[in-house]
Scaffold this motif. Structure first.
Motif, short mmCIF file in Angstrom:
data_model
loop_
_atom_site.label_atom_id
_atom_site.label_comp_id
_atom_site.label_asym_id
_atom_site.label_seq_id
_atom_site.Cartn_x
_atom_site.Cartn_y
_atom_site.Cartn_z
N MET A 69 21.62 8.77 4.38
CA MET A 69 20.80 8.43 5.54
C MET A 69 19.38 8.31 5.00
SD MET A 69 20.34 12.16 7.32
CE MET A 69 19.07 11.54 8.39
N LEU A 70 18.40 8.27 5.89
CA LEU A 70 17.03 8.15 5.41
C LEU A 70 16.07 8.77 6.39
CD1 LEU A 70 15.34 6.99 3.09
CD2 LEU A 70 15.18 4.87 4.37
N MET A 71 15.29 9.70 5.91
CA MET A 71 14.26 10.31 6.75
C MET A 71 12.91 9.70 6.37
SD MET A 71 15.67 14.23 6.97
CE MET A 71 16.61 14.22 5.44
N PRO A 72 11.95 9.73 7.31
CA PRO A 72 10.66 9.08 7.04
C PRO A 72 9.83 9.91 6.07
CG PRO A 72 10.60 10.19 9.16
CD PRO A 72 12.02 10.31 8.67
N THR A 73 8.76 9.30 5.56
CA THR A 73 7.87 10.04 4.65
C THR A 73 6.97 10.99 5.43
OG1 THR A 73 6.12 8.37 4.72
CG2 THR A 73 7.83 8.08 3.05
N LEU A 74 6.60 10.59 6.66
CA LEU A 74 5.70 11.44 7.45
C LEU A 74 6.48 12.29 8.44
CD1 LEU A 74 2.67 9.06 8.13
CD2 LEU A 74 3.03 10.66 6.24
N PRO A 76 6.19 15.48 11.58
CA PRO A 76 5.27 16.20 12.46
C PRO A 76 5.06 17.62 11.94
CG PRO A 76 7.45 16.01 13.46
CD PRO A 76 7.50 15.23 12.18
N LEU A 94 0.36 17.61 1.63
CA LEU A 94 -0.67 16.69 2.12
C LEU A 94 -0.63 16.66 3.64
CD1 LEU A 94 -2.79 14.63 1.05
CD2 LEU A 94 -1.05 12.87 1.38
N ILE A 96 -2.27 15.46 7.29
CA ILE A 96 -2.87 14.21 7.78
C ILE A 96 -3.08 14.33 9.29
CG2 ILE A 96 -2.47 11.71 8.02
CD1 ILE A 96 -0.41 12.02 5.69
N LEU A 104 0.21 15.47 11.02
CA LEU A 104 1.40 15.05 10.29
C LEU A 104 1.34 15.65 8.89
CD1 LEU A 104 1.21 11.23 11.17
CD2 LEU A 104 2.81 12.88 12.16
N TYR A 106 2.85 14.64 4.86
CA TYR A 106 3.65 13.74 4.02
C TYR A 106 4.69 14.65 3.37
CZ TYR A 106 4.52 9.61 1.07
OH TYR A 106 5.07 8.50 0.46
N MET A 113 13.20 18.98 8.77
CA MET A 113 13.56 17.76 9.49
C MET A 113 15.08 17.61 9.61
SD MET A 113 12.16 13.96 8.91
CE MET A 113 10.75 14.16 9.99
N GLN A 136 14.17 9.31 -0.98
CA GLN A 136 12.95 8.86 -0.30
C GLN A 136 11.74 9.31 -1.10
OE1 GLN A 136 11.16 6.91 1.31
NE2 GLN A 136 11.59 7.25 3.50
N TRP A 137 10.61 8.64 -0.90
CA TRP A 137 9.35 9.03 -1.52
C TRP A 137 8.85 10.32 -0.90
CZ3 TRP A 137 8.02 6.95 -5.98
CH2 TRP A 137 8.69 5.77 -6.32
N GLU A 154 3.07 11.22 -5.82
CA GLU A 154 4.07 10.50 -5.01
C GLU A 154 5.28 10.28 -5.90
OE1 GLU A 154 2.52 7.25 -2.61
OE2 GLU A 154 4.48 6.27 -2.56
#
Lengths: 410, 410
Positions: A69-74, A76, A94, A96, A104, A106, A113, A136-137, A154
């Motif tokens: 699957m894929l989770m986002p880089t950012l 909450p 990091l 943000i 948020l 990174y 998550m 993922q990154w 990164e």
């Protein structure tokens, strides 16, 4: 690929900023370019290697029954506050603020998550076991990024998370990861040794690191060199068979192998003297069983067979995909350049035309190129006007496992 | 894949927050889960579709001679100050400070970074033409993210950049992108129409958007419906042949087709009345020729045939990879769920076992499953204990193009 149409910006000089061989060769071979401290662009050649490594990781994960699957880089910040790691993680994370002043992060890793996804959708022990993973990154704000992609900020990582009904099932997931990781590294031409490790901010007391022997490694390791004789080759593994998987883990973790963090001189002394080895090594992965460390505070529970709600047992497991590019070069190179293992080579074979523009030489190269492509191989054909010496130097530098040279009898 | 071992968390109820059908079905089919406003995790089913789309984009880009690479998500703010866009871009750009208080931005696009790579490595007209592209996560801090992946904040985009010696070559690159994009969309079962567009913050006066007709689209479009008869099918295109590529562009851009931004009533009136159509549509890509807008301020020059240093002519070209998942659903669904075009379906065929646990039914399903896998297909086999109605509802919802149902004569 014809080199005249490719983008392979090789450097003739050694870049001053590169302290270790992989960083030097990756820059010289036009594989990467630094964008900011510890942040890199992957130029076409580097990108090809990264994708080869990623594909092997995906194949071996799915062979073990793990689901991509894929989770986002950012992420909450709230999720990290819920687990208690928001404060614990420190300045390496990091942080943000978006235009609405919401916090948020990174993601440096994804335990929170994935646990949130799990608790939102899974309710019953019937849906277990479950292992989800992604590639993922990630970002970790290293105070002193160095060694190119080996200690970047990164970075590209495979991280996987298992959810199980009890400790025993979660240990099977841990073992499944160890075996699949060992196969993964082996396919990349690496001998990676599992070593008992310290857990750090992920938590848990059951964890192994995977280390690749290399003179330039950051870790010092101590091992029984009998472990170097172990390999999988073509052996079939049934990942559903707990005993079979456990037996492999036992075979690989019985010989002494520790980093200096966990090294025990008294234990090491029991290894026959001729087999006692010490070396430098590079960490390329780590697996953790941490039980209910995240599922309890985050309420990730399922109803068990007796109708009771219980927190799931979890573990997390990571492979440093971008770091592996550097680790493979550290482990496999000579004075003239990289020596790619076949499993990860950016092109399968190089073709050097020593008489570009000569009808017979061009025709022979074209025929060879077409024949290789027809067999499903990816050749890199140096069809440029460069002189022979420069063509050979480039081919040596980028280190493809096979080379075909076309030119006059000499 | 056996559903009993997969993670497909379908929802029975329509989620209240979803205003458009793609968002609703992506949530219901367990394709995505919101992580924060406009930021999504791609659950296993959604991830499969995303990867299918990504693979088609890669294939068509490389067929057109464009070279894949990968730039990072975070960029140094300095590059954006150099081009003058740091201030121009506004609050949509996510600005970050690292632990050393250095300014980074989460890249919304990559003109500056690719221009920096180009100027660092390319010096001569002999290395042109060159088109580099990547597919990477981007971030735009939309003030009001909505419609699921259609207007998200973290999104997956292919962006490509051409570097050419003069305007004429750069226009060929522009045309090459238009043709390759049209093929890309066609392979995904979409009729995307190129329409003259406004350029926005990227710049330049030569730009087309690609729009997919869909009732729920955000744009209003006006077109000559003769354009709907155009298609490629199996036609071979030689992307090096400027005239051939230009002829295709002429064929596709001659019929009237404009968004309301560029709509011209007087021109539209010249289309025969029966062919004048208006519709809603979704933007799924955009191409730009902007000449020396970035190469001049950033000093991206090459030495030309006469030994003079000249700025290169550039363009940039984007396809919204994650947005396409939503756009395809908007264009192809019915009341019961998604209807995947074969080119992007997450599994090729569904198998429904109506008598799970019955020896004959299970054996038949197993045999069918094995036969499909042996032919290189990816089936999704519903081997769960659910009742028939629920199995059919799930299959309708996730919308695979083929279905095999195994059960007693009824």
């Amino acid at each position: 690929m014809r080199l005249s149409r490719y983008f392979l910006p090789v450097l003739k000089e050694n870049p001053a900023e590169a302290q270790i061989v992989s960083h030097r060769y990756m820059l010289r071979a036009g594989m990467i370019k630094q964008a900011a401290a510890g942040i890199y662009s992957w130029l076409p050649l580097g990108y090809r290697v990264l994708k080869r490594i990623e594909a092997i990781v995906h194949e071996e994960q799915q062979r073990a029954g793990h689901i991509p699957m894929l989770m986002p880089t950012l992420q909450p910040a709230e999720l990290w506050k819920e687990s208690g790691r928001y404060d614990a993680y420190g300045p390496e994370m990091l942080r943000i603020r978006d235009r609405h002043d919401r916090e948020l992060v990174y993601g440096p890793t994804n335990e929170e998550m994935i646990t949130d996804i799990f608790r939102s959708h899974v309710n019953s022990y019937r849906d277990l076991p479950l292992t989800l993973y992604h590639i993922q990154w990630k970002f970790r704000d290293e105070i002193r990024p160095r060694f190119g992609v080996m200690r970047g900020r990164e970075f590209y990582m495979k991280d996987g998370y298992n959810f199980d009904i009890d400790r025993e099932s979660a240990i099977h997931a841990y073992n499944r990861h160890m075996v699949s990781y060992l196969r993964t590294y082996e396919r990349m031409g690496l001998k990676a040794i599992p070593m008992r490790a310290a857990s750090g901010p992920i938590g848990g007391d059951n964890t192994h690191e995977f280390l690749v022997l290399a003179e330039t490694g950051e870790s010092e390791v101590f091992y029984d060199n009998a472990i170097l004789d172990l390999e999988f080759g073509e052996r079939h593994v049934n990942y559903d068979d707990r005993e079979e998987v456990e037996a492999i883990v036992r075979q690989w973790t019985t010989p002494y192998a520790r980093t200096d963090e966990t090294h025990d001189e008294a234990e090491f002394a029991k290894v026959p003297e001729a087999r006692r080895a010490r070396s430098r090594a590079i960490e390329v992965g780590q697996i953790f069983y941490f039980g209910t460390k995240y599922s309890e505070p985050m309420n990730a529970t399922v109803v068990n067979e007796n109708g009771e709600r219980v927190p799931v047992h979890m573990g997390s497991h990571g492979i440093g995909v971008s770091r592996l590019v550097g680790a493979i070069i550290e482990a496999s190179h000579d004075d003239r350049g990289i020596i790619w293992p076949e499993g990860v080579t950016p092109f399968h074979v190089g073709i050097v035309n020593l008489r570009q523009g000569d009808g017979a030489a061009d025709a022979a190269c074209d025929a060879i190129y077409a024949a290789l492509v027809a067999r499903g191989l990816e050749p890199l054909y140096d069809d440029t006007e460069e002189r022979a010496g420069a063509k050979f130097a480039t081919m040596d530098l980028i280190g493809l496992p096979w080379r075909i040279t076309v030119g006059p009898r000499g």
